[in-house]
Design a protein around this motif. Structure first.
Motif, PDB file in Angstrom:
ATOM      1  N   ILE A  25      18.129 -23.290  15.721  1.00  0.00           N
ATOM      2  CA  ILE A  25      17.764 -22.543  14.513  1.00  0.00           C
ATOM      3  C   ILE A  25      16.500 -23.110  13.882  1.00  0.00           C
ATOM      4  O   ILE A  25      15.601 -22.377  13.482  1.00  0.00           O
ATOM      5  N   GLY A  26      16.436 -24.437  13.811  1.00  0.00           N
ATOM      6  CA  GLY A  26      15.298 -25.077  13.164  1.00  0.00           C
ATOM      7  C   GLY A  26      15.473 -25.153  11.661  1.00  0.00           C
ATOM      8  O   GLY A  26      16.314 -24.464  11.074  1.00  0.00           O
ATOM      9  N   LYS A  27      14.678 -25.995  11.031  1.00  0.00           N
ATOM     10  CA  LYS A  27      14.772 -26.175   9.588  1.00  0.00           C
ATOM     11  C   LYS A  27      14.448 -24.864   8.880  1.00  0.00           C
ATOM     12  O   LYS A  27      13.358 -24.306   9.037  1.00  0.00           O
ATOM     13  N   ILE A  34      13.848 -20.024  14.953  1.00  0.00           N
ATOM     14  CA  ILE A  34      14.179 -18.617  15.181  1.00  0.00           C
ATOM     15  C   ILE A  34      12.979 -17.741  14.810  1.00  0.00           C
ATOM     16  O   ILE A  34      12.599 -16.822  15.560  1.00  0.00           O
ATOM     17  N   SER A  35      12.359 -18.038  13.670  1.00  0.00           N
ATOM     18  CA  SER A  35      11.196 -17.249  13.230  1.00  0.00           C
ATOM     19  C   SER A  35      10.050 -17.364  14.223  1.00  0.00           C
ATOM     20  O   SER A  35       9.369 -16.375  14.522  1.00  0.00           O
ATOM     21  N   LYS A  36       9.844 -18.565  14.754  1.00  0.00           N
ATOM     22  CA  LYS A  36       8.756 -18.776  15.711  1.00  0.00           C
ATOM     23  C   LYS A  36       8.999 -17.983  16.993  1.00  0.00           C
ATOM     24  O   LYS A  36       8.079 -17.355  17.545  1.00  0.00           O
ATOM     25  N   LEU A  37      10.250 -18.006  17.460  1.00  0.00           N
ATOM     26  CA  LEU A  37      10.576 -17.257  18.676  1.00  0.00           C
ATOM     27  C   LEU A  37      10.383 -15.755  18.455  1.00  0.00           C
ATOM     28  O   LEU A  37       9.855 -15.050  19.321  1.00  0.00           O
ATOM     29  N   GLU A  38      10.820 -15.251  17.294  1.00  0.00           N
ATOM     30  CA  GLU A  38      10.656 -13.825  17.007  1.00  0.00           C
ATOM     31  C   GLU A  38       9.191 -13.439  16.895  1.00  0.00           C
ATOM     32  O   GLU A  38       8.804 -12.312  17.221  1.00  0.00           O
ATOM     33  N   LYS A  39       8.373 -14.396  16.456  1.00  0.00           N
ATOM     34  CA  LYS A  39       6.929 -14.145  16.364  1.00  0.00           C
ATOM     35  C   LYS A  39       6.275 -14.206  17.741  1.00  0.00           C
ATOM     36  O   LYS A  39       5.407 -13.384  18.078  1.00  0.00           O
ATOM     37  N   ASP A  40       6.700 -15.200  18.560  1.00  0.00           N
ATOM     38  CA  ASP A  40       6.113 -15.369  19.891  1.00  0.00           C
ATOM     39  C   ASP A  40       6.445 -14.200  20.811  1.00  0.00           C
ATOM     40  O   ASP A  40       5.641 -13.826  21.676  1.00  0.00           O
ATOM     41  N   TYR A  41       7.652 -13.672  20.654  1.00  0.00           N
ATOM     42  CA  TYR A  41       8.092 -12.578  21.528  1.00  0.00           C
ATOM     43  C   TYR A  41       8.240 -11.320  20.674  1.00  0.00           C
ATOM     44  O   TYR A  41       9.290 -11.065  20.075  1.00  0.00           O
ATOM     45  N   GLU A  42       7.196 -10.527  20.642  1.00  0.00           N
ATOM     46  CA  GLU A  42       7.129  -9.362  19.764  1.00  0.00           C
ATOM     47  C   GLU A  42       8.252  -8.368  20.071  1.00  0.00           C
ATOM     48  O   GLU A  42       8.539  -8.065  21.223  1.00  0.00           O
ATOM     49  N   GLY A  43       8.872  -7.904  19.013  1.00  0.00           N
ATOM     50  CA  GLY A  43       9.950  -6.926  19.162  1.00  0.00           C
ATOM     51  C   GLY A  43      11.314  -7.555  19.326  1.00  0.00           C
ATOM     52  O   GLY A  43      12.321  -6.847  19.454  1.00  0.00           O
ATOM     53  N   ILE A  44      11.370  -8.891  19.308  1.00  0.00           N
ATOM     54  CA  ILE A  44      12.647  -9.599  19.509  1.00  0.00           C
ATOM     55  C   ILE A  44      13.332  -9.828  18.169  1.00  0.00           C
ATOM     56  O   ILE A  44      12.692 -10.150  17.166  1.00  0.00           O
TER      57      ILE A  44
END
Length: 877
Positions: free
Chosen positions: A238-240, A245-255
Motif C-alpha cells: 500500500i505504501g505510506k 498504490i497511487s504510483k502504480l495507478e499512475k504508472d499503469y494508465e487505466g488501472i
C-alpha cells in the motif's frame, strides 16, 4: 298419503316460483357481500320482505320475495357489483413486485386506484398482479401496469462482501452513478442480501448488468486479478498513505487497485495488458520485500533459544536474520522465509509445528465440500497423528502437530488435492542441493506472475507447488520451473548413491570432515552431502570447476571401493564360512591383514576392508572358499522380483521353512542380487521346491491383478465424475493437459547430470558372488570382466499398471494398507565410521571382534507406500 304429498309439492312449487337464482364467479362473492356484509345487508334493508342467500363455495345467489319487482331490483344491484368487479391479471417477475408496491410504484398505483377505481393486488403465487374493476377500467389499468413493468425490468447481480466498497468508490464518479448515467437505469444495492438491483428497460438493464459483470469479473479486453498479500507485506504494497498504490495507478494508465478491508486480498482492474504488467510488479514486490516480525518471549523461552547452536538449527538453510533479546526474537527476511522460520521457532518453544496449504477461493470451496464428512480428515489424522482443519478466512488447510507428523499429513493431502483438483495442482520435486539456487524470490515471483499461477516452495516436502483454477496456467508454470531447474543443474552435479553404498558417505566426509574440506579447498566448489537422500551435490561458479571437483570425488570413491569389497555368502554356507566360534573368519582376516564384517541388515553379506592389496588377496581367498563349498553343494539359482520376497519368506521365515522341511532342500535368498538358490536333495526335490515357490508367486500375481483392477475401476469412476461435472482439460489445440503430479519432476536431476559412482572396477556388491546358475558351477574372481550368467527368472509378469495416475494409486494405497507398516526410516550412523560391533561372528587383525554394519535403508516419504489407513478413505466431489 298421496294427497298429503301432492299438497306439500304444491306449496314447494309456489315457493320456488317466488325464488330468483343468480350464478356468479365464487371469487366475486366477497365483493357482493361487501366489507362486513355491508352490501348484502343494504340490499335486504332496501328491499324489505326479501331475503338473499349466498353460497360462497358455488357462487349461487338465491333471492326470495313475493314481489317480482323487488327481486328484479336485487338482481340488477348484483349485476352492477359484478360489472364493477371484473378481474384480469398481468404476469410479472418476482423481482419487480417490490417496485410495483414500493415507493417507485406509488404514482402508478394512485392512477390506477384513485383515477380509474381499479383495485390492485398480488396473486398468492407471486407471479401475477390482479386487477379488479369494470372491464373497460381494468383493461386500461393493465396497459398502465404493463408499461410500468417494461420501464422497471429488474435484474440482480451478486456482489461479494469484499467488493461492496467498489460500488461507491469515487463519489460522484462511482460505479453506481456511472451505471445509472451510461445505461439510463436505476441501481440500488441491497446490503442484507449482497445484491445489486438494476432497474429500467430490459435492454438497458441487460447492457448494464454486462458492464457490472465485466467490472467485477473481467472480459472483452478488461482484466481483473485478485492477489492474496501476506499480512506483513500489505503495508509495504500500500505504501505510506497509499503512496505505492497511487504510483502504480499512475504508472499503469487505466488501472484501479482496491485493497479489501476484511481480508488480505487486493484486486487490480483495467485493460488486460496493463493489469498483467501491474500484477508482475506487485507479485515481485511481495516476493522480494523484506519484512520484520517480532515474536514475544517469556524468560523460559528466552533461555531455550539462548542455548548454543539452537538459533543456527532454527534458521538452517533459510535466508533470514534473527536477533534475540531478553523479551523477544526479531526475524527479518522475505515473507515466506519469515513465516517458515517462525513455524520452526514455535515448534522449539511449544512442541507444535504448524503449516498450511493455501488454495484459491474456488478451490477451497470445492475441497471444503468434498471433506464435509469429518471422517475423511480423521483417517489422515489417525495415520499421521497430525491435526487438520479448514480455515475459510485464509482459504487454507491448516496442519499442526509434530513436524514429522505434519510432513506425512502434507504428503497425503497433496495427493488428495491432486485427486480433487485434476490439472489444477502440480508438484515439482527439488533436491536439497538445488533449493537455494532454485528458490530465488524474484525468479519465482516472475514465474508466478507470467503464468498466472500461485507458485510456492514447500520446505517440508522439498518441492515447488503450483496451483491455479486454470489448468493451462499450471502447465505453463510447471514448464517454466522445469526450465529454471535445468539452468540451475548446469552448475550443479549430483552424485547419487544406492542404499547399499551408504558406507561411502563417511569415506567422503572423512574424520572430522577433513576429506570434504580438502575437496572444497582444492576445487573452490561447495560439497553438500545429504544422508537422507544419499547424494553428494557439487556446486560451483563454472562448469569446469564443477567437473574438476567431480573428478576428485570419483578418485576418492574409486579408491574406497578398492579398499572395501562386499561378498554375498549363501545362508546355508555362512556357518561353515565363519567357523566354530568364528575361527575361520578370524584366521582369514589375520592371514590377509584385513577386517571382515558381517552386515547386520544383510546377514548373507560380508564386507572386507583394508589396504588395496590386502583386500584383493582376501577377496580371492573368499571366492576360492566359495567355489570349493559350492562344488560340494549342488544347487540351482533363479532370479526373482523383490516384491515377491516377503511372500516367499513368510512371517518370521515360516513359509520358506515349511518348503524346506517338505522338500528336504535348503533355500537361500539373496536380497542384493535378487536371486533364489535351492540346494540339497535330489533333482526332483529341488524342482518341487521351485514349484512351491512358483505357486506362491502366482498367488501374489493374482493379488496384484485384483489390486490393479480396483485401481482402474476407481479411475473410471473418477473420470465419469469429472465428465459429468466439467469438460476435459485441454490446451488450445484440444490436447489433454498432463497430470503434473504423476511423476515428481526433479527427483532425478536430468539424465546427463545425475551421476552414479563408477562401479565397473572392484565393485563386487553389484553381483552376488558364489551363487550358481546350473548344477555346481565354479566362479572365478575376475574383478572387471566377470561375465554375466544366464539365470532362470521368476517374475511377476502382471505388474500393476502405470497408466493410472499417481493420485489414484496413492489414494488406493491409503484405502487398503495398514498405517503401522512400511514406516520410513532415517539414515543413521552409529559408533565409529560404519557402525556397531557384534563379537560373535567376526575378526580383525589384532582385535578378536568383528563389526556388524548397521545400514538402515533410506525411504523417501511419499504418498502411497508408507502411512496408510486400513479403515478406508473416500472422497465425495
Amino acid at each position: 298419503m298421496k294427497e298429503a304429498k301432492n299438497l306439500v309439492q304444491k306449496y314447494i312449487d309456489a315457493f320456488d316460483s317466488k325464488v330468483r337464482q343468480v350464478d356468479v364467479e365464487p371469487s366475486l362473492i366477497p365483493a357482493i357481500i361487501g366489507k362486513g356484509g355491508a352490501n348484502i345487508n343494504a340490499l335486504r334493508k332496501e328491499c324489505k320482505g326479501a331475503d338473499v342467500d349466498v353460497d360462497k363455495d358455488t357462487g349461487v345467489i338465491k333471492i326470495f320475495s313475493d314481489d317480482d319487482e323487488t327481486k328484479e331490483v336485487i338482481v340488477k344491484a348484483i349485476e352492477k357489483i359484478v360489472a364493477e368487479n371484473q378481474t384480469t391479471f398481468v404476469e410479472v417477475e418476482k423481482n419487480v413486485i417490490g417496485a410495483i408496491f414500493g415507493e417507485v410504484g406509488k404514482e402508478m398505483r394512485n392512477s390506477i386506484i384513485d383515477g380509474m377505481g381499479v383495485n390492485i393486488g398480488i396473486d398468492p403465487s407471486d407471479s401475477k398482479i390482479n386487477l379488479r374493476g369494470t372491464v373497460e377500467k381494468i383493461t386500461e389499468a393493465a396497459k398502465v401496469l404493463e408499461e410500468f413493468i417494461a420501464d422497471n425490468f429488474t435484474s440482480e447481480f451478486d456482489v461479494s462482501p469484499d467488493d461492496e466498497a467498489l460500488l461507491f468508490h469515487g463519489g460522484s464518479d462511482s460505479l453506481l452513478n456511472r451505471i445509472e448515467a451510461d445505461h439510463d437505469v436505476k441501481a440500488n444495492f441491497r446490503k442484507q442480501r449482497h445484491v445489486l438491483a438494476i432497474r429500467g428497460r430490459e435492454e438497458n438493464v441487460n447492457t448494464a448488468v454486462e458492464a457490472v459483470s465485466k467490472f467485477f469479473n473481467g472480459g472483452d479486453g478488461f482484466g481483473v486479478e485478485k492477489l492474496k498479500v501476506p499480512e506483513g507485506v500489505l503495508g509495504i504494497v500500500i505504501g505510506k498513505g497509499g503512496s505505492n498504490i497511487s504510483k502504480l495507478e499512475k504508472d499503469y494508465e487505466g488501472i484501479n487497485i482496491h485493497v479489501h478491508r476484511n481480508s488480505n486480498y487486493l484486486s487490480i482492474r483495467g485493460p488486460v495488458e496493463k493489469v498483467n504488467e501491474c500484477r508482475v510488479d506487485i507479485i515481485t514486490l511481495m516476493a522480494t520485500s523484506r519484512v520484520t516480525e517480532l515474536v514475544p518471549l517469556s524468560p523460559g523461552q528466552h533461555e531455550i533459544l539462548a542455548q548454543p547452536d539452537i538459533m543456527k538449527k532454527i534458521t538452517n538453510d533459510i535466508n533470514v536474520n534473527v536477533t534475540l533479546s531478553d523479551a523477544s526474537l526479531k526475524i527479518r527476511g522475505v515473507s515466506t522465509d519469515v513465516a517458515d522460520t517462525k513455524a520452526i521457532l514455535m515448534e522449539h518453544l511449544t512442541g507444535e509445528y504448524e503449516a498450511s496449504i493455501i488454495l484459491e477461493p474456488s478451490q477451497f470451496s470445492k475441497v471444503s465440500a468434498a471433506v464435509r464428512d469429518p471422517s475423511h480428515f480423521e483417517r489422515i489424522r489417525k495415520a499421521t497423528n497430525a491435526s487438520i482443519r479448514m480455515d475459510s478466512t485464509e482459504s487454507a488447510i491448516i496442519i499442526s502437530g509434530k513436524r514429522s507428523s505434519v510432513k506425512k499429513a502434507k504428503t497425503f493431502l497433496t495427493g488428495v488435492l491432486d485427486f480433487l483438483l485434476p490439472s489444477q495442482f502440480a508438484k515439482l520435486k527439488v533436491p536439497k542441493p538445488l533449493v537455494k539456487s532454485m528458490n530465488d524470490p524474484a525468479a519465482i515471483a516472475k514465474i508466478s506472475a507470467d503464468s498466472g499461477s500461485t507458485v510456492s516452495f514447500d520446505r517440508d516436502l522439498h518441492c515447488f507447488q503450483v496451483q491455479s483454477s486454470k489448468p493451462e496456467s499450471v502447465f505453463q508454470a510447471t514448464e517454466m520451473l522445469k526450465a529454471r531447474l535445468s539452468e540451475c543443474e548446469k552448475l550443479v552435479v549430483v552424485v547419487r548413491l544406492d542404499a547399499s553404498d551408504l558406507w561411502l558417505l563417511p569415506k567422503i566426509i572423512g574424520k572430522g570432515g577433513e576429506t570434504v574440506k580438502e575437496l572444497q579447498e582444492e576445487s573452490g566448489c561447495k560439497f553438500d552431502i545429504s544422508k537422507e537422500e544419499l547424494l553428494v551435490a557439487i556446486s560451483g561458479e563454472s562448469e569446469d570447476a564443477v567437473s574438476t571437483a567431480k573428478a576428485s570425488l570419483d578418485k576418492i570413491i574409486e579408491q574406497a571401493r578398492k579398499e572395501c569389497v562386499f561378498v554375498n555368502i549363501p545362508d546355508s554356507a555362512m556357518s561353515a564360512f565363519i567357523g566354530k566360534g568364528g575361527t575361520n573368519i578370524r584366521q582369514l582376516a589375520e592371514d590377509h591383514d584385513v577386517d571382515i564384517e558381517r552386515l547386520r541388515k544383510e546377514p548373507s553379506c560380508i564386507r572386507i576392508q583394508g589396504d588395496e592389496a590386502s583386500v584383493e588377496g582376501a577377496h580371492v581367498a573368499v571366492i576360492a572358499w566359495l567355489n570349493d563349498w559350492e562344488a560340494s553343494h549342488v544347487g540351482k539359482t533363479v532370479e526373482l522380483e523383490e516384491a515377491f520376497i516377503p511372500a516367499i519368506l513368510g512371517k518370521q521365515g515360516s513359509t520358506v521353512s515349511t518348503i524346506q522341511r517338505a522338500t528336504r532342500c535348503k533355500i537361500d535368498i539373496d536380497r542384493r542380487g535378487l536371486t533364489l538358490t535351492v540346494r540339497g536333495g535330489d533333482e526332483s526335490n529341488r524342482e518341487e521346491a521351485l514349484n512351491k515357490v512358483n505357486e506362491i508367486i502366482d498367488e501374489e500375481k493374482k493379488k496384484i491383478l485384483e489390486r490393479e483392477a480396483e485401481i482402474l475401476e476407481n479411475k473410471k469412476k473418477k473420470n465419469v465424475l469429472n465428465e459429468s461435472t466439467e469438460a476435459p482439460d485441454s490446451d488450445s489445440n484440444g490436447h489433454s493437459q498432463p497430470e503434473f503430479a504423476s511423476r515428481p519432476v526433479g527427483l532425478t536431476i536430468g539424465e546427463s547430470k545425475v551421476i552414479k559412482p563408477n562401479n565397473t572396477k572392484n565393485q563386487f556388491a553389484s553381483r552376488p558372488v558364489g551363487l550358481t546358475i546350473g548344477e555346481s558351477k565354479v566362479i572365478k574372481p575376475n574383478n572387471s570382466k566377470n561375465p554375466t550368467k544366464k539365470k532362470d527368472k521368476i517374475t511377476g509378469d502382471n505388474k500393476p499398471s502405470n497408466k493410472s495416475s499417481t493420485a489414484a494409486q496413492n489414494l488406493f494405497n491409503l484405502l487398503v494398507s495398514d498405517p503401522r507398516q512400511n514406516q520410513p526410516t532415517e539414515v543413521l550412523t552409529k559408533g565409529s565410521e560404519d557402525g556397531t560391533c557384534d563379537s560373535s561372528t567376526s575378526s580383525t587383525t589384532g582385535v578378536s571382534a568383528i563389526t556388524e554394519i548397521n545400514e538402515d535403508n533410506v525411504n523417501d516419504i511419499h504418498l502411497g507406500g508408507h502411512y496408510k489407513s486400513s479403515s478406508g478413505f473416500s472422497v465425495r466431489v
